[in-house]
Design an enzyme around this catalytic site. Structure first.
Site, PDB file in Angstrom:
ATOM      1  N   SER A  56      -1.146   2.989   1.749  1.00 51.41           N
ATOM      2  CA  SER A  56      -0.094   2.568   0.831  1.00 51.41           C
ATOM      3  C   SER A  56      -0.676   2.027  -0.481  1.00 51.41           C
ATOM      4  O   SER A  56      -1.417   2.726  -1.160  1.00 51.41           O
ATOM      5  CB  SER A  56       0.802   1.540   1.534  1.00 51.41           C
TER       6      SER A  56
ATOM      7  N   ASP B  99       4.794   6.561   4.575  1.00 54.27           N
ATOM      8  CA  ASP B  99       3.920   5.387   4.531  1.00 54.27           C
ATOM      9  C   ASP B  99       2.985   5.282   5.743  1.00 54.27           C
ATOM     10  O   ASP B  99       3.429   5.241   6.887  1.00 54.27           O
ATOM     11  CB  ASP B  99       4.806   4.136   4.471  1.00 54.27           C
TER      12      ASP B  99
END
Length: 317
Positions: free
Chosen positions: A49, A163
């Site tokens: 991320s 993610d």
């Protein structure tokens, strides 16, 4: 950077791992700057991320000072302007964001990076961890940053990726598996807030579906057998994406909560618990917290471990 630090890392593989955390990820910049100024260089980077974005920028050749300047130049107001509609699989498409990421990483491919980088993502359909270290860097960073229900999943090699924090928010073991002798990990995560976020997206999408189902032109597409194919394009798929995200995270809870307690793993944990994931306007404050976390004891420990590993490697030759 100190010359002896460069020599020390020739035979010892040092990995820098930077985890997820949304706005808390600004702390990576402060910590990275402290490590750089202390003369500690690394041989590989692994990121999830926001950590993947910082790692990608540094690996692409941007200095820590350039990166810090960029964060201040592209404040939260400009970030908001980058948000484009991504209906139906997410609220935000991420096209403008990916263009920005491409600028940050100088439009480089993984093969063109100065430091080898591995980006952690999640296959939203299978729940499996997917590591990316080839192709356009910006696409990998976008995938690793695609919050379920907020950003549209990214298509990569016939997979829908989101993610990486769902499966591996702090990929220490990944770095070890890739051959690192020493891992320096920066942890800015806050798992409880991440779960609250996913639950919030799921509940909001469900409520929205309930409301739009009462509209005449929508209600006509609902039959006793279920929802028609047309209605599936009206229902925000972010609801399903967020639900999948919760399922995947729950299935990986044990792995996510486990941080390897090994001598060759140095954990840096900035005090960012009170920072919300969307506090992008607190850049300076968060960067300072990252810098403060890399205290003299941490630096001494890292340098001592490097020397110890170097002596061991030399003795084994």
């Amino acid at each position: 950077m100190e010359e002896n630090a460069k020599e020390m890392t020739e035979s010892t593989k040092i990995a820098l791992v930077m985890g997820s955390g949304a706005a808390r990820g600004y702390a990576h910049l402060g910590a990275l700057k402290r490590l750089f100024e202390a003369g500690i260089s690394v041989d590989m980077m692994v990121g999830t991320s926001f950590g993947a974005l910082v790692g990608a920028a540094f690996s692409a050749g941007r200095s820590v000072y350039d990166m810090e300047e960029l964060t201040r130049e592209f404040g939260w107001r400009k970030i908001i302007k980058m948000l484009d509609i991504g209906y139906p699989r997410g609220i935000i498409a991420g096209n403008r964001m990916k263009d920005f990421f491409s600028f940050v990483v100088k439009e480089k491919l993984f093969s063109e990076l100065d430091i080898p980088l591995t980006v952690v993502t999640t296959n939203i359909e299978t729940g499996e961890e997917v590591l990316i270290n080839e192709g356009p860097v910006s696409e990998a960073v976008m995938a690793s940053s695609a919050l379920p229900g907020i950003f549209t999943p990214v298509r990569f090699k016939n997979q829908w990726l989101v993610d990486g924090a769902l499966v591996n928010p702090l990929p220490i073991q990944t770095a070890l598996d890739l051959g690192a002798d020493l891992v320096i990990a920066i942890d800015v995560s806050c798992p409880i807030k991440s779960v609250k976020y996913l639950n919030g997206i799921k509940k909001s999408s469900k409520a929205l579906f309930k409301n739009i189902s009462q509209l005449p032109y929508v209600n006509s597409m609902v039959s006793p057998k279920g929802i028609s194919r047309k209605l599936k394009y009206i229902i925000p798929e972010g609801f399903y994406t967020a639900s999948d995200g919760l399922r995947i995270r729950e299935n990986n809870k044990e792995k996510i909560d486990m941080i390897p307690k090994l001598k060759n793993v140095v954990l840096i944990k900035p005090e960012v618990e009170e920072i919300n994931w969307f506090d992008f306007y607190s850049v300076n404050k968060i960067i300072q917290k990252g810098s403060k976390a890399v205290n003299p004891d941490i630096l001494r420990n890292i340098k001592a471990l490097i020397s110890e590993l170097e002596e061991k490697n030399y003795a084994e030759k």
